[in-house]
Design an enzyme around this catalytic site. Structure first.
Site, mmCIF file in Angstrom:
data_model
loop_
_atom_site.group_PDB
_atom_site.id
_atom_site.type_symbol
_atom_site.label_atom_id
_atom_site.label_comp_id
_atom_site.label_asym_id
_atom_site.label_seq_id
_atom_site.Cartn_x
_atom_site.Cartn_y
_atom_site.Cartn_z
ATOM 1 C CE1 TYR A 1 73.164 -40.502 -11.085
ATOM 2 C CE2 TYR A 1 72.202 -38.307 -10.885
ATOM 3 C CZ TYR A 1 72.667 -39.478 -10.296
ATOM 4 O OH TYR A 1 72.618 -39.627 -8.935
ATOM 5 N N GLY B 1 75.079 -40.728 -18.490
ATOM 6 C CA GLY B 1 75.725 -39.454 -18.809
ATOM 7 C C GLY B 1 74.774 -38.304 -18.518
ATOM 8 N N GLY C 1 73.460 -46.203 -19.784
ATOM 9 C CA GLY C 1 74.182 -44.940 -19.919
ATOM 10 C C GLY C 1 73.725 -43.906 -18.915
ATOM 11 C CE LYS D 1 74.887 -33.911 -35.415
ATOM 12 N NZ LYS D 1 73.906 -34.031 -34.340
HETATM 13 P P1 NAD Z 1 77.114 -38.500 -22.432
HETATM 14 O O1 NAD Z 1 78.371 -38.645 -23.188
HETATM 15 O O2 NAD Z 1 77.003 -37.472 -21.361
HETATM 16 O O3 NAD Z 1 76.704 -39.904 -21.765
HETATM 17 C C1 NAD Z 1 76.853 -41.122 -22.372
HETATM 18 C C2 NAD Z 1 77.058 -42.133 -21.257
HETATM 19 O O4 NAD Z 1 77.008 -43.445 -21.828
HETATM 20 C C3 NAD Z 1 78.399 -42.015 -20.541
HETATM 21 O O5 NAD Z 1 78.187 -41.974 -19.153
HETATM 22 C C4 NAD Z 1 79.142 -43.267 -20.975
HETATM 23 O O6 NAD Z 1 80.042 -43.737 -19.967
HETATM 24 C C5 NAD Z 1 77.986 -44.231 -21.181
HETATM 25 N N1 NAD Z 1 78.306 -45.401 -21.993
HETATM 26 C C6 NAD Z 1 79.203 -45.514 -23.006
HETATM 27 N N2 NAD Z 1 79.210 -46.799 -23.451
HETATM 28 C C7 NAD Z 1 78.280 -47.477 -22.741
HETATM 29 C C8 NAD Z 1 77.815 -48.819 -22.740
HETATM 30 N N3 NAD Z 1 78.317 -49.735 -23.565
HETATM 31 N N4 NAD Z 1 76.853 -49.182 -21.866
HETATM 32 C C9 NAD Z 1 76.336 -48.275 -21.001
HETATM 33 N N5 NAD Z 1 76.748 -46.983 -20.957
HETATM 34 C C10 NAD Z 1 77.700 -46.598 -21.813
HETATM 35 O O7 NAD Z 1 75.969 -38.306 -23.544
HETATM 36 P P2 NAD Z 1 74.530 -37.668 -23.345
HETATM 37 O O8 NAD Z 1 74.574 -36.232 -23.680
HETATM 38 O O9 NAD Z 1 73.965 -38.113 -22.041
HETATM 39 O O10 NAD Z 1 73.729 -38.373 -24.537
HETATM 40 C C11 NAD Z 1 73.327 -39.727 -24.446
HETATM 41 C C12 NAD Z 1 72.727 -40.161 -25.761
HETATM 42 O O11 NAD Z 1 71.596 -39.332 -26.076
HETATM 43 C C13 NAD Z 1 73.665 -40.049 -26.968
HETATM 44 O O12 NAD Z 1 73.352 -41.083 -27.897
HETATM 45 C C14 NAD Z 1 73.283 -38.717 -27.586
HETATM 46 O O13 NAD Z 1 73.590 -38.668 -28.978
HETATM 47 C C15 NAD Z 1 71.789 -38.714 -27.345
HETATM 48 N N6 NAD Z 1 71.201 -37.377 -27.325
HETATM 49 C C16 NAD Z 1 71.639 -36.456 -26.427
HETATM 50 C C17 NAD Z 1 71.077 -35.180 -26.408
HETATM 51 C C18 NAD Z 1 71.514 -34.151 -25.409
HETATM 52 O O14 NAD Z 1 70.831 -33.144 -25.265
HETATM 53 N N7 NAD Z 1 72.615 -34.359 -24.695
HETATM 54 C C19 NAD Z 1 70.047 -34.859 -27.316
HETATM 55 C C20 NAD Z 1 69.600 -35.840 -28.218
HETATM 56 C C21 NAD Z 1 70.197 -37.095 -28.213
#
Ligand code: NAD
Length: 355
Positions: free
Chosen positions: A184, A180, A178, A80
């Site tokens: 979604y 995101g 969430g 990382k």
């Molecule tokens: P993202 O930033 O696109 O979405 C995160 C969402 O969470 C945002 O819409 C934000 O407004 C919302 N949020 C923030 N605080 C909040 C709260 N208190 N209550 C409800 N919603 C809240 O991130 P992502 O890429 O969708 O990733 C989401 C999670 O999954 C993260 O923890 C990330 O580390 C993990 N993750 C993502 C991936 C990936 O491929 N993107 C892979 C492994 C793990």
């Protein structure tokens, strides 16, 4: 400041500190374990309070990547990187070019990808200085989020099958925290499978879209823990499974994408004692790393997504073994990940002796 004796150190192979005066880059790259292959892990840009916090974060996250890749059965090691800085105000092309040079110095032992605070376009700039970047659009797998959502969907299905004895998601109520990239996408898959959605996100536009397009019920960001639902799907923040939230949860299953969901290790036991089945975060959210592991000249999205769907069976075997051994699912995930590492290490040692 300690490094070797830090709790998070856990026998890291390499930790490199980079400073580029011209661009202002201050970055740390941690390579935890390369037994299974080159260390792959995202690049986090964060305004850390101090350097100790940045070191602890990068070590914890890179170790987590070793476990995630091992459990997912991919031939990648754990690593990382973190860039110390404010992702809103401190980004410049020069900074990411300098970061690319830092990655390049490791000659492929570490492969960077996007993470919190960095985007695919940022990593594309870093790519100008190194080829050791994955998960960007240029001729490879692109944004890993759809694959992550696909994996979470299958892991969630396995949890519902195991805990609620239901082979489909029709009428299953899922509270999604969430909306995101992953959250979604997961909601869309759940909706198609007949689940009922309850959603929370501080970002109003995302909530409105889920209500309008997916028929979701919107609740406040605090109220999401108190819902009468079957499943809680945390897809936003880490450390959300803590004394307070676990006491409030009324669900039978926790299955979501967020990294490091357990505030402390003991919270896995607390969930178990409350009769809540926990799909270990790094088991269920491995879709991104799986699709990235398929990158290369013969990349086939369908084949990669088929392997991602295998997260269903991985989760199911974790649940079954945890029940058999009467321990937490988190413990079993760690055991399986370590068993694979140990087997590969032993096999490598045997081959080295034989040659
Ligand atoms: P993202 O930033 O696109 O979405 C995160 C969402 O969470 C945002 O819409 C934000 O407004 C919302 N949020 C923030 N605080 C909040 C709260 N208190 N209550 C409800 N919603 C809240 O991130 P992502 O890429 O969708 O990733 C989401 C999670 O999954 C993260 O923890 C990330 O580390 C993990 N993750 C993502 C991936 C990936 O491929 N993107 C892979 C492994 C793990």
């Amino acid at each position: 400041m300690t490094v070797f004796s830090a709790k998070e150190f856990d026998n890291h192979e390499d930790i490199l500190f980079f400073h580029d005066e011209k661009s202002g880059l201050k970055a740390i790259i941690a390579v935890h374990d390369t037994t299974l292959g080159p260390a792959l892990g995202g690049t986090r840009m964060w305004d850390y309070q101090n350097e100790e916090e940045a070191i602890a974060d990068v070590l914890r996250l890179s170790r987590g990547m070793t476990y995630k890749s091992s459990l997912a059965g991919v031939n990648l090691g754990g690593g990382k990187s973190v860039i110390i800085g404010n992702a809103r105000t401190d980004k410049t092309p020069e900074l990411f070019e300098a970061f690319g040079r830092a990655v390049d110095q490791l000659g492929g032992t570490y492969i960077a990808a996007e993470d919190v605070g960095t985007t695919v376009p940022d990593l594309e700039i870093a790519r100008r200085s190194t080829r050791h970047i994955a998960g960007i659009s240029e001729g490879n797998s692109g944004d890993p989020s759809p694959a992550t959502a696909w994996g979470v969907f299958h892991g969630l299905r396995a949890a519902v099958q195991f805990e609620l004895n239901k082979t489909n998601l029709t009428g299953v109520k899922v509270a999604v925290q969430g909306l995101g990239n992953v959250g979604y996408g997961l909601c869309e898959l759940l909706k198609d499978a007949g689940a009922e959605l309850i959603v929370a996100d501080p970002h109003e536009a995302a909530v409105d879209k889920a209500v309008r397009n997916l028929g979701a019920t919107a609740v406040g960001i605090e109220a999401i823990y108190d819902q009468d639902a079957d499943v809680f799907a945390p897809c936003a923040l880490g450390a959300i499974l803590n004394d307070d939230s676990i006491a409030r949860l009324k669900v039978r299953v926790v299955a979501g994408s967020a990294n490091n969901q357990l505030a402390e290790d003991r919270h896995a036991k607390m969930l178990m004692e409350k009769g809540i089945l926990y799909a270990p975060d790094y088991a269920i959210n491995a879709g991104g790393i799986i699709i990235i592991s398929h990158e290369g000249p013969n990349f086939k999205r369908d084949k990669a997504m088929q392997q991602v769907a295998g997260i269903h069976d991985t989760c199911l075997s974790i649940f079954e073994r945890a029940k058999r051994e009467n321990v937490t699912t988190a413990e079993i995930a760690d055991k399986i990940a370590l068993e694979r590492l140990e087997n590969v290490r032993n096999e490598k040692a045997r081959l080295a002796l034989a040659s």
